[in-house]
Design an enzyme around this catalytic site. Structure first.
Site, PDB file in Angstrom:
ATOM      1  N   CYS A 121       0.880  -1.169   0.000  1.00  0.00           N
ATOM      2  CA  CYS A 121       0.000   0.000   0.000  1.00  0.00           C
ATOM      3  C   CYS A 121       0.915   1.215   0.000  1.00  0.00           C
ATOM      4  CB  CYS A 121      -0.869  -0.060   1.256  1.00  0.00           C
ATOM      5  SG  CYS A 121      -1.882   1.399   1.518  1.00  0.00           S
ATOM      6  N   CYS A 132     -10.769  14.794   4.376  1.00  0.00           N
ATOM      7  CA  CYS A 132     -11.845  13.939   4.886  1.00  0.00           C
ATOM      8  C   CYS A 132     -11.663  13.838   6.414  1.00  0.00           C
ATOM      9  CB  CYS A 132     -11.787  12.563   4.238  1.00  0.00           C
ATOM     10  SG  CYS A 132     -11.865  12.648   2.431  1.00  0.00           S
TER      11      CYS A 132
END
Ligand code: SAH
Length: 375
Positions: A121, A132
């Site tokens: 990742c 966010c």
């Protein structure tokens, strides 16, 4: 507890990272070599070292004359990322690496070994500008975009770790790459695309990882998704939806004020039509915020005739967050409602949670305490 400041003072004027082999297309690598008076075939040799043997240590490149190796090191494979520290969990099968970039900026990547695959990742930006509220990376804003070289270097490092047998279970091949670390990949489009080409181009000019094994996750920048439709690289697209209604999404994913749920899904549908690839809808389940059965119902209606798969992510609470993961019974009900609409749904594991390496937890902190972030 001693605090070690790992980040240098922010340079007043950002110094661009040095140009790296991985910033260039294969033809441009050759052209640059020729420009420097180096025969073009040396670019092929470099590609083999870098993308097949995952090596940027030019002193070991024995098929290249010694006096040339230094030039290559400087002009083509400058060290872009330096390991600051690694933290492991799951008996070593999950490993989070903290990298320092040439200007002192920090980013993280996470390597996860499963029985059938090994996934890295990676980060596409230092920080993130999408803001966010439930995501750790978003809290301190965007520091800067990473270059294609810096993004690719994280993948090459992961491939090297796998090939060297450093993960428990012995030698293996890096099979998957997900752009789910720090940053919004669509907001750094060109560098991300160059790195995707490096990842998917067959060896020796790239790492030869199949496009389907590469997942690009986005908050839903519609202009980016539309551009991606024309690239001809069928990566897996993941859209971070988090709620089916615009009212809540305006707060959970602030860019929703620019592109609404319907527009985002329409763009994902276009991508699906163009590539034939089912896309993922990411949905972090947040207790009493977006996990009500009526929202599952709305989501089911939205997705029932679409070629999409829902990936529910139990919220990984970030430090100081008032939000937490859903109750098990609410999560189960959410799944049940979606299944009622025949929408494929899975609940993502929370690998790496204990090392702040799970989804939304990556936030290379500037101050790191001497004893493993005080853990
Ligand atoms: N900017 C991209 C990629 C970043 S993160 C995107 O938003 O898609 C990858 C996924 O982790 C996204 O779906 C993101 O919304 C989710 N995520 C962020 N913070 C989280 C948290 N605290 N718990 C669970 N998932 C989170």
């Amino acid at each position: 507890m001693t605090e070690i400041k790992l980040v240098f003072d922010e340079p007043k004027q950002r110094v661009k990272p040095p140009v790296h082999f991985a910033d260039l297309e294969p033809d441009a690598r050759k052209a640059r070599a020729v420009e420097l008076g180096i025969p073009g075939f040396r670019a092929n040799q470099m590609a083999v070292h870098f993308f097949t043997h995952y090596s940027d240590e030019t002193d070991t490149w024995s098929d290249i004359p010694k006096d040339l190796r230094e030039t290559l090191a400087k002009e083509f494979v400058p060290k872009l990322i330096t390991l600051v520290k690694s933290v492991t969990t799951d008996s070593g099968k999950t490993r989070k690496d903290l990298w320092r970039l040439h200007d002192g900026v920090l980013v993280e990547s996470v390597l996860m070994r499963y029985s059938d695959r090994t996934t890295v990742c990676i980060s596409s930006q230092a920080g993130c500008g999408m803001n966010c509220p439930f995501c750790a990376t978003g809290q301190s804003g965007l520091t800067r975009n990473l270059t294609a070289g810096e993004i690719t270097a994280q993948v090459v490092a992961a491939a090297r770790i796998c090939a060297a047998g450093e993960l428990p279970g012995g030698e293996t091949r890096l099979s998957n790459v997900v752009f789910m670390g720090m940053g919004e990949p669509m907001a750094n489009y060109n560098a991300v695309m160059r790195s995707i080409r490096n990842i998917t181009t067959p060896q020796p000019d790239g790492l030869g990882i199949g496009a389907r094994s590469v997942t690009l996750s986005t908050v839903g920048l519609v202009n980016g998704i539309e551009k991606l439709c024309d690239e001809g690289i069928p990566v897996t697209l993941a859209v971070s939806l988090h709620t089916p209604d615009d009212e809540l999404r305006d707060t959970l994913v602030p860019i929703n004020s620019r592109w609404k749920v319907r527009e985002v899904l329409a763009a994902a549908d276009k991508y699906e039509a163009k590539t034939g690839r089912r896309y993922s809808i990411e949905y972090a389940l947040i207790r009493d915020i977006n996990d009500q059965a009526w929202r599952a119902d709305l989501l089911g209606r939205l997705l029932r005739n679409r070629n999409a798969h829902v990936n529910l992510i139990p919220l990984n609470p970030t430090p100081g967050s008032k939000w937490t993961a859903s109750r098990p019974e609410d999560e189960a009900e959410f799944v049940r409602v979606l299944e009622g609409y025949k929408v494929p749904v899975t609940v993502r594991d929370t690998r790496g949670r204990e090392i702040d390496g799970a989804c939304g937890q990556l936030a290379a902190s500037e101050i790191i305490s001497g004893d493993e972030k005080a853990k």
